[in-house]
Motif scaffolding. Structure first.
Motif, PDB file in Angstrom:
ATOM      1  N   GLN A   3       0.825  -1.218   0.000  1.00 40.02           N
ATOM      2  CA  GLN A   3       0.000   0.000   0.000  1.00 40.02           C
ATOM      3  C   GLN A   3       0.858   1.266   0.000  1.00 40.02           C
ATOM      4  N   THR A   4       0.327   2.301  -0.589  1.00 36.86           N
ATOM      5  CA  THR A   4       0.960   3.617  -0.482  1.00 36.86           C
ATOM      6  C   THR A   4       0.682   4.135   0.934  1.00 36.86           C
ATOM      7  N   ALA A 252       4.568  -0.769  -2.971  1.00 37.30           N
ATOM      8  CA  ALA A 252       3.357   0.032  -3.208  1.00 37.30           C
ATOM      9  C   ALA A 252       3.267   0.396  -4.682  1.00 37.30           C
TER      10      ALA A 252
END
Ligand code: MIC
Ligand code: SF4
Length: 660
Positions: A3-4, A252
């Protein structure tokens, strides 16, 4: 898939929807902030919703835009805001204590938390890992009452920073470079996430200059990861325990990537009158300068003023120029004084202002006619400085100070060569606020020990007007046709003569779009309904919901535009005005004064999810306009705006003020 950083924070706060780009999501808000010129409506709406206590972890009310209190109406607004903060449970930062973004950053902003603010530069503490978003006041009121905040899931774009800034290049030049590349529309629907080896070379104040001005790109927000620099910075304010290590996952995936090599950044400047009219300073060197101002929420911190003070030590500014330093917070002012820099600046010919937005919106230090003003601010929209046809340039404190010394625009590298003894001020962490700065206790009133426990309204503070439910038939003239990039400063200017009516909508409405056509308000009131027509990026700039509320009050039913700025689009829904998109050919064909009729049963079409509306012009030709709206936004429109909609929801649920 990893994930960012943005996705991680959103995931932690998600209460509705899925993190799919373009999908509507609802998020829980931890902190809210509001200020004096949007705050009165926030609290009036909070009251109108029947709410009696702030539900977020923290709410803060600042008085920063009009702190000179030229008129009792300003002072009445401030007293009302203190009473509302006390009554409903928010911190109150007194007039003169500083600009909301600066004071919030110093006292409350916390990594990993969500922040919603009724000011477009709310994303500033993204520089210390907070996911902060600007919105209209009604969204803030609902969030403060415990409701979710809804946005379209933005694209997360990676801005990879390589290298280190060379001497005389600054964080301001980094964000000006982004504006040069992407324009004032380049960030719409996006969150910029800064990554890469260049991040650690930037101090927190440098990072917040970049996140602050992400707003000028039209971005939903901008964010940096956190590190030991974040922790050290928080420690200066006795808030080291609020530090959290935050970073995106290594794998990410971003919607897009931009690389900025810091080592190639050079001093840049935005020319009149748009923040994206960016050129190297050398291209405009030699232009004589009448006024220089250091300050604002972009570059008003102690760390931003320090380079100016160092450059001016032992020198005086050119006799042709006037120079003003307006610190972003009283803490910055206090620190400059304690370290002796205030005296140095004064000896150099600088005038000191209290910590305020002031000149940024034409309140004080209005430039002379046909003069040039260099400011370290974030916006230079035409007329915003308080005089039409102004010449306001935006630049770093270093470039602004070089101009004050030379009396003309000059690249500080060239000035240093010429003078021989002017050193690049640079910035050491040790230069920062340093020992014992702590919190700003003297000027922030804690909700646990409020001054007032009931609302105090002066005679200028009125109710928020409501709109009827959407009807079947919508028709009326195209009352005004406007070009691209119309700002909220065009729709409702923020200069003193107008700003003092922010809590009095009938009076404020008289000034609607006066900067485009001063007959507009009168014509709109006389006409039984009508529409606005605009090009691209309609409503860019401020979060002020007055830019939707005043047209609504004058009877405007909708806006046909090629595209809309994010916050203003949400404000149009919130006040029951249809934001309808048209293509370029249609824009070209509509003339001001044309009779416009939406052929569909509008209420029915809005409720049932119709996207394409047929519109007849002068009973002669037709075009198609598109309503891009979520189901939630359609319900809000149909109910005549978010205030009526939320009240209706709460009555039928007998529960919280969530707008859904
Ligand atoms: C601005 O910079 O335009 C303002 C004044 O801070 C506005 C808020 C307002 O209009 O009160 C903003 O940025 O949202
Ligand atoms: Fe204040 Fe200017 Fe910042 Fe707006 S942009 S909050 S007016 S300093």
């Amino acid at each position: 898939m990893g994930q960012t950083l943005t996705e991680k924070i959103l995931d932690d706060h998600l209460v509705d929807g899925e993190l799919e780009t373009g999908e509507e999501i609802g998020i829980e808000i931890d902190q809210v902030l509001t200020q004096d010129t949007t705050g009165t409506l926030v609290w009036l709406q909070f009251e109108a919703l029947g709410l009696d206590e702030v539900q977020t972890e923290l709410a803060a009310q600042y008085c920063d835009h009009q702190t000179y209190q030229f008129d009792f109406k300003n002072t009445d607004d401030h007293r009302f805001l203190r009473s509302a903060a006390g009554t409903f449970g928010a911190y109150f930062s007194r007039p003169g204590n500083g600009i909301c973004h600066n004071v919030h950053k110093e006292n409350f902003a916390a990594p990993g938390k969500t922040l919603l603010g009724s000011d477009s530069h709310t994303p500033t503490p993204g520089g210390l890992g907070q996911l902060a978003i600007g919105s209209g006041g009604l969204d803030v009121a609902v969030a403060m009452g415990g409701g979710a905040y809804y946005i379209e899931m933005p694209e997360v774009v990676e801005v990879r920073l390589e290298g280190e800034l060379p001497e005389w290049a600054t964080a301001k030049d980094v964000i000006l470079e982004m504006l040069r590349r992407l324009s004032v529309k380049g960030g719409v629907g996006k969150i910029f996430e800064y990554t890469g080896p260049g991040v650690e070379s930037l101090s927190v104040p440098e990072r917040t200059t970049i996140t602050n001005m992400g707003t000028e790109l039209g971005a939903t927000s901008s964010i940096f990861p956190t590190d030991e620099r974040t922790e050290e910075w928080l420690e200066q304010f006795d808030r080291g325990d609020e530090h959290v290590e935050l970073a995106p996952d290594e794998d990410a995936e971003y919607a897009d990537q931009i690389t900025v090599d810091l080592s190639e950044i050079e001093p840049l400047i935005a020319c009149p009158s748009m923040p994206d009219k960016v050129v190297p300073v050398r291209e405009v060197a030699g232009e004589s300068v009448d006024q220089v101002i250091i300050g604002s929420c972009t570059n008003g911190g102690y760390e931003d003023i320090l380079p100016t003070a160092k450059m001016l030590e032992g020198r005086t500014i050119d006799r042709r120029a006037e120079m003003i330093v307006a610190p972003g917070s009283k803490q910055a002012s206090e620190m400059l004084a304690r370290k002796g820099w205030t005296a140095e600046l004064m000896a150099a010919g600088v005038n000191f202002s209290e910590a305020t937005c002031g000149a940024c919106i034409g309140i004080g230090h209005v430039p002379a006619s046909d003069s040039v003003s260099l400011r370290t601010f974030n916006r230079n929209f035409e007329g915003r400085s308080g005089i039409e046809e102004d010449n306001v340039y935006l630049c770093s404190p270093e470039v602004a100070t070089a101009a004050a010394i030379a009396g003309e625009i000059v690249d500080p590298r060239d000035l240093a060569d010429e003078l021989g003894d002017l050193e690049a001020p640079g910035f050491e962490l040790g230069d920062s606020y340093a020992e014992g700065m702590g919190r700003s206790d003297a000027d922030i009133i804690n909700p646990d020990d409020p001054v007032d426990d009931e609302l105090i309204k002066g005679p200028n503070i009125g109710d928020v007007p409501l709109k009827d439910e959407l009807g079947a038939k919508l028709d009326g003239p195209a009352l005004l046709k406007m070009e691209d990039n119309i700002t909220t400063d065009h729709i409702i200017p923020a200069t003193q003569d107008i700003l003092m009516y922010r809590s009095n909508i009938p009076k404020l409405s008289e000034f609607t779009l006066s900067r485009v056509d001063d007959t507009f308000a009168e014509r709109a009131l006389k006409s039984d309904g009508g529409f606005l027509v605009a090009g691209e990026n309609y409503g860019q700039g401020s979060s002020r919901e007055h830019a939707a509320l005043c047209p609504m009050y004058l009877g405007i039913q909708g806006v046909f535009a090629q595209s809309f700025a994010r916050i203003h689009r949400a404000n149009l829904f919130n006040f029951g005005l249809l934001p309808l998109e048209i293509d370029e050919a249609t824009y070209e064909n509509i003339e001001q004064g044309d009779d416009i009729e939406i052929v569909d049963d509008v209420a029915e079409a809005v409720r049932s999810g119709t996207e394409e509306f047929t519109v007849r012009v002068n009973d002669d030709w037709e075009f198609t306009a598109t309503l891009n709206a979520s189901e939630r936004e359609r319900r809000i429109l149909a109910d005549g705006g978010k205030l009526s909609h939320t009240k209706k929801q709460a009555e039928s649920d007998g529960a919280a003020p969530a707008d859904d």
